[in-house]
Enzyme design. Structure first.
Site, mmCIF file in Angstrom:
data_model
loop_
_atom_site.group_PDB
_atom_site.id
_atom_site.type_symbol
_atom_site.label_atom_id
_atom_site.label_comp_id
_atom_site.label_asym_id
_atom_site.label_seq_id
_atom_site.Cartn_x
_atom_site.Cartn_y
_atom_site.Cartn_z
ATOM 1 N N LEU A 151 0.833 -1.201 0.000
ATOM 2 C CA LEU A 151 0.000 0.000 0.000
ATOM 3 C C LEU A 151 0.871 1.256 0.000
ATOM 4 O O LEU A 151 0.522 2.263 -0.623
ATOM 5 C CB LEU A 151 -0.925 -0.006 1.214
ATOM 6 C CG LEU A 151 -1.862 1.202 1.327
ATOM 7 C CD1 LEU A 151 -2.816 1.258 0.140
ATOM 8 C CD2 LEU A 151 -2.635 1.164 2.640
ATOM 9 N N TYR A 152 1.999 1.209 0.693
ATOM 10 C CA TYR A 152 2.923 2.351 0.679
ATOM 11 C C TYR A 152 3.281 2.728 -0.756
ATOM 12 O O TYR A 152 3.172 3.887 -1.172
ATOM 13 C CB TYR A 152 4.180 2.020 1.471
ATOM 14 C CG TYR A 152 5.314 3.002 1.262
ATOM 15 C CD1 TYR A 152 5.209 4.315 1.702
ATOM 16 C CD2 TYR A 152 6.482 2.606 0.616
ATOM 17 C CE1 TYR A 152 6.238 5.218 1.504
ATOM 18 C CE2 TYR A 152 7.521 3.504 0.412
ATOM 19 C CZ TYR A 152 7.396 4.815 0.858
ATOM 20 O OH TYR A 152 8.423 5.700 0.652
ATOM 21 N N ALA A 153 3.716 1.748 -1.541
ATOM 22 C CA ALA A 153 4.083 2.006 -2.926
ATOM 23 C C ALA A 153 2.884 2.513 -3.721
ATOM 24 O O ALA A 153 3.019 3.424 -4.555
ATOM 25 C CB ALA A 153 4.645 0.738 -3.558
ATOM 26 N N THR A 155 0.345 4.256 -2.631
ATOM 27 C CA THR A 155 0.038 5.653 -2.300
ATOM 28 C C THR A 155 1.033 6.611 -2.934
ATOM 29 O O THR A 155 0.671 7.720 -3.343
ATOM 30 C CB THR A 155 0.007 5.881 -0.781
ATOM 31 O OG1 THR A 155 1.290 5.572 -0.205
ATOM 32 C CG2 THR A 155 -1.068 5.046 -0.108
#
Length: 334
Positions: A151-153, A155
């Protein structure tokens, strides 16, 4: 020149603000001081910046649009640099909402701020994580990056896409930087180098994920800051388009640039470098690959070099030694 920088209590934001202040610019620093890691380290960074008369710290959350507006409205910055974010690949598995709040809503607020203030150049932090598990190496900015592993990537990729739309709709010159494993003094405690040095000096085992069969394109912090400073002066426009390798949009003053030297280092070689710098051997605990991790990162630095004439070049031997010296003087004695 006046810079408005989000994330000045963070690792990269601190170093960028310090460089700009040393160069004679003024900086308004906006940071939420979130407890993702020890806030005392963030406070120490801000305390160093506050020694300069040109630094104005503002504490606030990216999600609070009115706080952002109040912080910037009296300064009318020439440049906006958006570095603040919820970082960490693995933490996104534990607290996904913080990534949505900070990296999506917060970044949209920064875009709205830039639309209102019309700076000469908007600069945004992105990440090598958006390349996911791409098998083509080295990673070029023109490669597809549509299969994020965390999810970090996701976002950060979304931030790039939102920024492109704002650049198109409002003619807002924007450059997004894709960082590759940045390290150095005043780094984050959740990153591998900090953990390795801390545990080796304390005689505790280090955790080596992926059974050690990984590699990273490590970028020393001074190299990264030099690249950012140089690119800040290069506003995306047709007159500086680089043929074949450029990401300059045909529809907007928007560009994406890798910030790395294109010299990946095997994880076990990196650990050996840490051992040499500390003068101590590590007790090694090998573990499987963690969810969301990728086996390697490897940047193509050609666009950065073509635009700026600069390529990061500090070796891991030199950079790790600088970090260990800093850690011993600033942290190990704590």
């Amino acid at each position: 020149m006046h810079y408005f920088i989000t994330g000045t209590a963070g690792f990269i934001g601190f170093h960028l603000a310090k460089r700009l202040l040393d160069d004679g610019h003024s900086v308004t620093g906006f940071d939420g001081m979130t407890p993702y890691y020890d806030v005392r380290l963030k406070e120490r960074r801000h305390a160093i910046l506050s020694r300069s008369d040109g630094f104005r710290p503002v504490i606030g959350m990216l999600e609070d649009r009115s706080a952002l507006e109040r912080a910037a409205e009296t300064t009318r910055p020439d440049m906006i640099v958006h570095l603040a974010a919820q970082a960490g690949v693995r933490y996104s598995l534990e607290e996904p909402k913080t990534y949505v709040d900070s990296n999506l809503i917060g970044s949209w607020n920064v875009l709205e701020l830039a639309r209102s203030l019309r700076p000469k150049h908007l600069l945004l932090a992105s990440t090598s994580s958006i390349y996911g598990a791409n098998e083509k190496i080295p990673f070029a900015e023109t490669d597809r990056a549509d299969e994020p592993m965390t999810l970090y990537a996701a976002t950060k990729k979304s931030t790039e896409l939102m920024a492109h739309s704002y650049a198109h709709l409002y003619g807002m010159p924007t450059t997004a930087f894709r960082f590759f494993t940045v390290y150095g003094p005043w780094g984050r405690p959740d990153m591998a180098l900090f953990k390795f040095v801390e545990r080796i000096l304390e005689g505790r085992p280090i955790e080596i994920y992926g059974e050690g069969r990984m590699s990273r394109d490590f970028t020393y912090i001074d190299d990264l800051i030099e690249a950012v400073v140089r690119l800040a002066a290069i506003v995306p426009a047709e007159e500086n388009r680089v043929e074949r390798i450029d990401t300059l949009s045909r529809h907007a003053p928007f560009r994406v640039v890798n910030l790395a030297g294109g010299q990946p280092v095997a994880l076990m070689r990196f650990i050996e470098t840490v051992e040499a710098a500390t003068g101590q051997s590590a007790v090694r605990n090998f573990l499987p690959m963690q969810p969301g991790d990728v086996p390697r990162t490897f940047a193509a630095p050609d666009l950065l070099k073509a635009l700026t004439g600069f390529t990061p070049s500090v070796s891991v031997d030199e950079g790790v030694q600088h970090f260990v010296d800093w850690y011993r003087s600033e942290m190990f004695k704590q």
